[in-house]
Design a protein around this motif. Structure first.
Motif, PDB file in Angstrom:
ATOM      1  N   SER A   1       9.608   2.277  -2.068  1.00  0.00           N
ATOM      2  CA  SER A   1      10.379   1.678  -3.154  1.00  0.00           C
ATOM      3  C   SER A   1      10.963   0.335  -2.723  1.00  0.00           C
ATOM      4  N   PHE A   2      11.024  -0.563  -3.655  1.00  0.00           N
ATOM      5  CA  PHE A   2      11.683  -1.845  -3.411  1.00  0.00           C
ATOM      6  C   PHE A   2      13.116  -1.685  -3.874  1.00  0.00           C
ATOM      7  N   ASP A   3      14.012  -1.452  -2.919  1.00  0.00           N
ATOM      8  CA  ASP A   3      15.401  -1.176  -3.266  1.00  0.00           C
ATOM      9  C   ASP A   3      16.343  -1.655  -2.162  1.00  0.00           C
ATOM     10  N   SER A   4      17.611  -1.370  -2.315  1.00  0.00           N
ATOM     11  CA  SER A   4      18.629  -1.835  -1.374  1.00  0.00           C
ATOM     12  C   SER A   4      18.948  -0.812  -0.291  1.00  0.00           C
ATOM     13  N   ASN A   5      18.191   0.259  -0.227  1.00  0.00           N
ATOM     14  CA  ASN A   5      18.502   1.340   0.710  1.00  0.00           C
ATOM     15  C   ASN A   5      18.482   0.898   2.176  1.00  0.00           C
ATOM     16  N   TYR A   6      17.647  -0.065   2.513  1.00  0.00           N
ATOM     17  CA  TYR A   6      17.598  -0.579   3.889  1.00  0.00           C
ATOM     18  C   TYR A   6      18.999  -0.961   4.371  1.00  0.00           C
ATOM     19  N   TYR A   7      19.769  -1.603   3.516  1.00  0.00           N
ATOM     20  CA  TYR A   7      21.104  -2.061   3.907  1.00  0.00           C
ATOM     21  C   TYR A   7      22.055  -0.891   4.136  1.00  0.00           C
TER      22      TYR A   7
ATOM     23  N   GLN B   1      16.093  -3.928  16.811  1.00  0.00           N
ATOM     24  CA  GLN B   1      17.290  -4.490  17.433  1.00  0.00           C
ATOM     25  C   GLN B   1      17.917  -5.541  16.518  1.00  0.00           C
ATOM     26  N   SER B   2      17.090  -6.274  15.788  1.00  0.00           N
ATOM     27  CA  SER B   2      17.614  -7.288  14.871  1.00  0.00           C
ATOM     28  C   SER B   2      18.405  -6.656  13.730  1.00  0.00           C
ATOM     29  N   ASP B   3      18.085  -5.414  13.361  1.00  0.00           N
ATOM     30  CA  ASP B   3      18.860  -4.707  12.334  1.00  0.00           C
ATOM     31  C   ASP B   3      20.286  -4.481  12.826  1.00  0.00           C
ATOM     32  N   ALA B   4      20.419  -3.984  14.048  1.00  0.00           N
ATOM     33  CA  ALA B   4      21.741  -3.733  14.632  1.00  0.00           C
ATOM     34  C   ALA B   4      22.509  -5.040  14.795  1.00  0.00           C
ATOM     35  N   ALA B   5      21.809  -6.121  15.098  1.00  0.00           N
ATOM     36  CA  ALA B   5      22.469  -7.412  15.301  1.00  0.00           C
ATOM     37  C   ALA B   5      23.149  -7.905  14.031  1.00  0.00           C
ATOM     38  N   LEU B   6      22.675  -7.466  12.877  1.00  0.00           N
ATOM     39  CA  LEU B   6      23.300  -7.878  11.622  1.00  0.00           C
ATOM     40  C   LEU B   6      24.757  -7.444  11.530  1.00  0.00           C
ATOM     41  N   LEU B   7      25.114  -6.395  12.250  1.00  0.00           N
ATOM     42  CA  LEU B   7      26.478  -5.877  12.184  1.00  0.00           C
ATOM     43  C   LEU B   7      27.391  -6.447  13.261  1.00  0.00           C
ATOM     44  N   THR B   8      26.865  -7.285  14.148  1.00  0.00           N
ATOM     45  CA  THR B   8      27.675  -7.805  15.246  1.00  0.00           C
ATOM     46  C   THR B   8      28.480  -9.037  14.846  1.00  0.00           C
TER      47      THR B   8
ATOM     48  N   ASN C   1      29.278  -8.453   6.400  1.00  0.00           N
ATOM     49  CA  ASN C   1      29.783  -8.489   5.030  1.00  0.00           C
ATOM     50  C   ASN C   1      28.627  -8.640   4.037  1.00  0.00           C
ATOM     51  N   ILE C   2      27.664  -9.469   4.371  1.00  0.00           N
ATOM     52  CA  ILE C   2      26.494  -9.654   3.505  1.00  0.00           C
ATOM     53  C   ILE C   2      25.712  -8.353   3.408  1.00  0.00           C
ATOM     54  N   VAL C   3      25.499  -7.680   4.539  1.00  0.00           N
ATOM     55  CA  VAL C   3      24.791  -6.391   4.537  1.00  0.00           C
ATOM     56  C   VAL C   3      25.521  -5.404   3.631  1.00  0.00           C
TER      57      VAL C   3
END
Length: 123
Positions: free
Chosen positions: A48-54, A65-72, A78-80
């Protein structure tokens, strides 16, 4: 070199990763790795094309690792957080598609369509 670099070199799980998810990944992705193994980045709605990834990233279940970096960083975290809302996600995606449409396409010898996306075409 920071802790994230050491984690990658040692093969240990990223300490910021959800512990249950880390154990799941150890089972799914044994060492030595099997190149045929795949793990969904969004196991709850992979088709599905949705916002669940966030939502997954905010649960510290990002596969990369780049996913975890979004929260650092506070701004990116805040964007996530905002993008987990389906309406915000679709609105922002529409804006990004419009911006991408304004990018000049390379033509002729200025660009190429790769036969394999990871490898520059041989000359």
């Amino acid at each position: 070199m920071d802790i994230k670099d050491l984690v990658v070199l040692s093969g240990d799980a990223d300490p910021s990763l959800n512990a249950t998810y880390a154990e799941f990944l150890k089972v799914e992705c044994p060492n030595p790795p099997n190149p045929a193994t795949t793990v969904e980045m969004d196991p709850q709605s992979p088709l599905s094309f949705d916002s669940n990834y966030y939502r997954i990233v905010l649960q510290q279940k990002g596969l990369l690792q780049s996913d975890a970096a979004l929260l650092t960083d506070g701004n990116s975290a805040n964007i996530v957080s905002q993008l987990q809302d389906p309406n915000v996600f679709l609105s922002e995606f529409a804006k990004s598609v419009k911006k991408m449409g304004a990018v000049e396409v390379l033509t002729g010898n200025a660009g190429e369509i790769r036969k394999q996306c990871r490898v520059v075409n041989p000359k």
